[in-house]
Write a protein that holds these residues in place. Structure first.
Motif, short mmCIF file in Angstrom:
data_model
loop_
_atom_site.label_atom_id
_atom_site.label_comp_id
_atom_site.label_asym_id
_atom_site.label_seq_id
_atom_site.Cartn_x
_atom_site.Cartn_y
_atom_site.Cartn_z
N VAL A 1 0.87 -0.94 -0.35
CA VAL A 1 0.28 -0.10 0.10
C VAL A 1 0.91 1.69 0.38
N HIS A 2 1.79 0.89 0.71
CA HIS A 2 3.26 2.45 1.09
C HIS A 2 3.36 2.68 -0.12
N GLU A 3 3.92 1.78 -1.01
CA GLU A 3 4.63 1.62 -2.80
C GLU A 3 3.68 2.12 -3.45
N GLY B 1 1.15 3.76 -2.78
CA GLY B 1 0.85 5.77 -2.86
C GLY B 1 1.82 6.16 -3.03
N HIS B 2 3.33 5.56 -3.53
CA HIS B 2 4.70 6.67 -4.69
C HIS B 2 3.70 6.42 -6.03
N ALA B 3 3.30 5.03 -6.01
CA ALA B 3 3.04 5.18 -7.26
C ALA B 3 1.79 5.72 -8.24
N HIS C 1 6.60 13.12 -1.93
CA HIS C 1 6.40 12.01 -2.51
C HIS C 1 5.68 10.72 -1.10
N GLU C 2 6.93 11.18 -0.34
CA GLU C 2 6.81 10.31 0.91
C GLU C 2 5.38 10.77 2.44
N SER C 3 5.16 11.65 1.82
CA SER C 3 3.44 12.03 1.66
C SER C 3 2.61 11.09 1.59
N GLN C 4 2.66 10.86 0.32
CA GLN C 4 1.32 10.33 -0.33
C GLN C 4 1.56 8.58 -0.37
N SER C 5 2.96 8.38 -0.46
CA SER C 5 2.80 6.73 0.55
C SER C 5 2.43 6.82 2.20
N ARG C 6 2.81 7.05 2.91
CA ARG C 6 2.88 7.57 3.97
C ARG C 6 1.35 7.52 4.38
ZN ZN Z 1 8.43 5.89 0.88
#
Ligand code: ZN
Length: 500
Positions: A264-266, A268-270, A294-299
């Motif tokens: 799910v984290h990855e 979010g990046h994608a 970017h990390e805000s989206q994955s997290r």
């Molecule tokens: Zn990440």
């Protein structure tokens, strides 16, 4: 040169570079997934050749002349042209300010550092690793001097990952976070509630995990016609083009959380990369803005969505159908278990509350190094002192302490803060999305994830690099970056779980 043709040529050159980088990304994906053992040596040489070509093209003096031709013209009144030219100028100046000799020395030191790290870490040999690290810190100081900075050396390093954010600003955000996170952790540890984590360590066959992940991700908005999921050792997401953004994960058949939440984290990046405007492909307006965003989206997708009660109200019945291990488990127990808070030595295994403390520790040490207040040889002692103060733990080995992350050995100083910035931005963006859309968990409980993604598309993804991160956050949320929302989110969520 006439400004219109100069701009056209800049776009063409940008696209050519983007195509070359896309092939590099594809080769990188292959290298970390399916490459046969004997292919590695050749692949490393292919990368070196490609990197050389890309670097020469990106620093071609002709680019400086083309930029100058546009910068002095009325074309700059077009906001798209203006945004692209400002970002191109910044990239070009930073790339060309580093003397070639220093760039080569740094690349060699980083490559040697990463190999030494892997070898010395396996032997728990800090003394053997130290000379490599010392060399990299010296060269990174020279690098920061060369690219330039406003207030202090560390600003120049941050700028590589989180443009527009200064050391002063990061320190301010982290100071908002530190006491509240420490206090929350103390209260959680004093609570007599304990999550039933054993349910996550039953049998979860890999093929069922994969099928479950591939069933859920498209419902969140990860488009499998523009992506795919493969197994790997160190999971990552990789963008080739908005129409081809791949993710990877690592399965443990005796632990549910790793592959699921990692995916799910990855994703979010994608989803961020899939949402970048294709019409701007090859120019800054078609690129992601920073590691922190970017990390805000994955997290956000991993934690704010994927670890929420609302999410599992919708998906838990399906999880129970898929995994015999979850028979008889209650929704509430499952959600408590996936949100266990427990101080650990290793950052990548940390929960939402302690994760930021791991990052703060690294930021403080990096800052001391680059302010020359700390010598690299003093890092293990400083590390252990902070681990004791923040998490009440002390590593028994260097491998579980100061040598646990690859970042420093590869010269990535200034990178760690972006992990916590990601959490800070995620909380602030999520709160703004809720103000616009109403309570999101209620929507998740009905399987409605589209509205959140559409809000992120409109307020974050479609802008590419039009705004610097602090401005992007302010435009999306009405406020400059603040840790207030992250503090409130963590205290509300874990307060409820642990009955504080
Ligand atoms: Zn990440």
């Amino acid at each position: 040169m006439d400004p219109k043709s100069a701009y056209r040529e800049l776009v063409e050159r940008g696209r050519e570079l983007a195509y070359l980088r896309a092939l590099g990304a594809l080769a990188g994906w292959d290298q970390r997934t399916y490459i046969p053992e004997r292919g590695h040596a050749h692949r490393a040489k292919a990368f070196a050749a490609l990197t050389g070509v890309v670097h020469r093209k990106a620093t071609d003096p002709a680019i400086g002349r083309l930029l100058a031709a546009v910068e002095d013209s009325s074309l700059m009144e077009d906001p798209d042209v203006r945004a692209n030219v400002i970002r191109w100028r910044r990239d070009y100046d930073r790339a060309t300010r580093v003397p070639e000799r220093l760039a080569v020395e740094l690349a060699e030191a980083e490559s040697a550092g990463e190999s030494a790290w892997a070898e010395k870490r396996a032997q728990n040999d800090w003394a053997g690793f130290l000379p490599y690290l010392r060399r990299i810190v010296e060269l990174k100081k020279a690098y920061a001097e060369a690219v330039g900075f406003e207030e202090e050396l560390y600003d120049a390093l941050l700028e590589d990952y989180e443009p527009g954010l200064t050391t002063r600003e990061v320190a301010r955000l982290f100071a908002e976070l530190r006491p509240r996170a420490l206090d929350l952790l103390k209260r959680i540890q004093a609570s007599d509630r304990r999550p039933p984590v054993a349910i996550l360590h039953r049998s979860y066959p890999q093929r069922d995990q994969e099928a479950f992940i591939l069933e859920i991700l498209p419902e969140l908005g990860y488009d499998l016609r523009s992506g795919r999921l493969d197994p790997t050792l160190h999971p990552f997401a990789i963008r080739i083009h908005p129409g081809d953004v791949r993710i990877t994960t690592r399965y443990f058949e005796d632990f549910f959380s790793a592959a699921f939440f990692g995916s799910v984290h990855e994703a979010g990046h994608a989803m961020y990369e899939q949402g970048l405007p294709e019409e701007h492909w090859g120019t800054p307006l078609g690129e992601s803005v920073s590691l922190g965003v970017h990390e805000s989206q994955s997290r956000m997708w991993e934690n704010f969505v994927g670890r929420s009660l609302g999410f599992w109200r919708y998906f838990f019945p399906r999880a129970q159908k898929r995994f015999a291990a979850l028979t008889g488990v209650t929704l509430e127990d499952f959600v408590f278990a996936i949100n266990e808070v427990k101080p650990s030595l290793i950052r990548v295994e940390a929960d939402e509350v302690t994760y930021n403390l791991h990052v703060l520790l690294r930021f403080e040490l990096e800052l001391a190094l680059f302010r020359s207040e700390l010598d690299p040889s003093d890092l293990p002692q400083a590390w252990n002192e902070k681990m004791r103060a923040y998490l009440g733990l002390e590593p028994a080995t260097y491998a579980d302490g100061v040598m646990q992350d690859v970042h420093w050995s590869g010269g990535s100083f200034g990178y760690f803060p972006t992990y916590t910035l990601g959490n800070v931005y995620a909380a602030q963006l999520f709160a703004a999305a809720e103000r616009a859309l109403g309570p999101l968990e209620e929507r998740f409980a009905r399987g409605e994830f589209g509205p959140l993604l559409a809000w992120l598309r409109a307020n974050v993804h479609r802008h590419g690099r039009r705004y610097l991160p602090p401005e992007l956050i302010e435009r999306a949320t009405g406020e400059p970056p603040t840790a207030r929302y992250l503090n409130a989110y963590l205290e509300a969520k874990f307060g409820a779980l642990y009955g504080l």
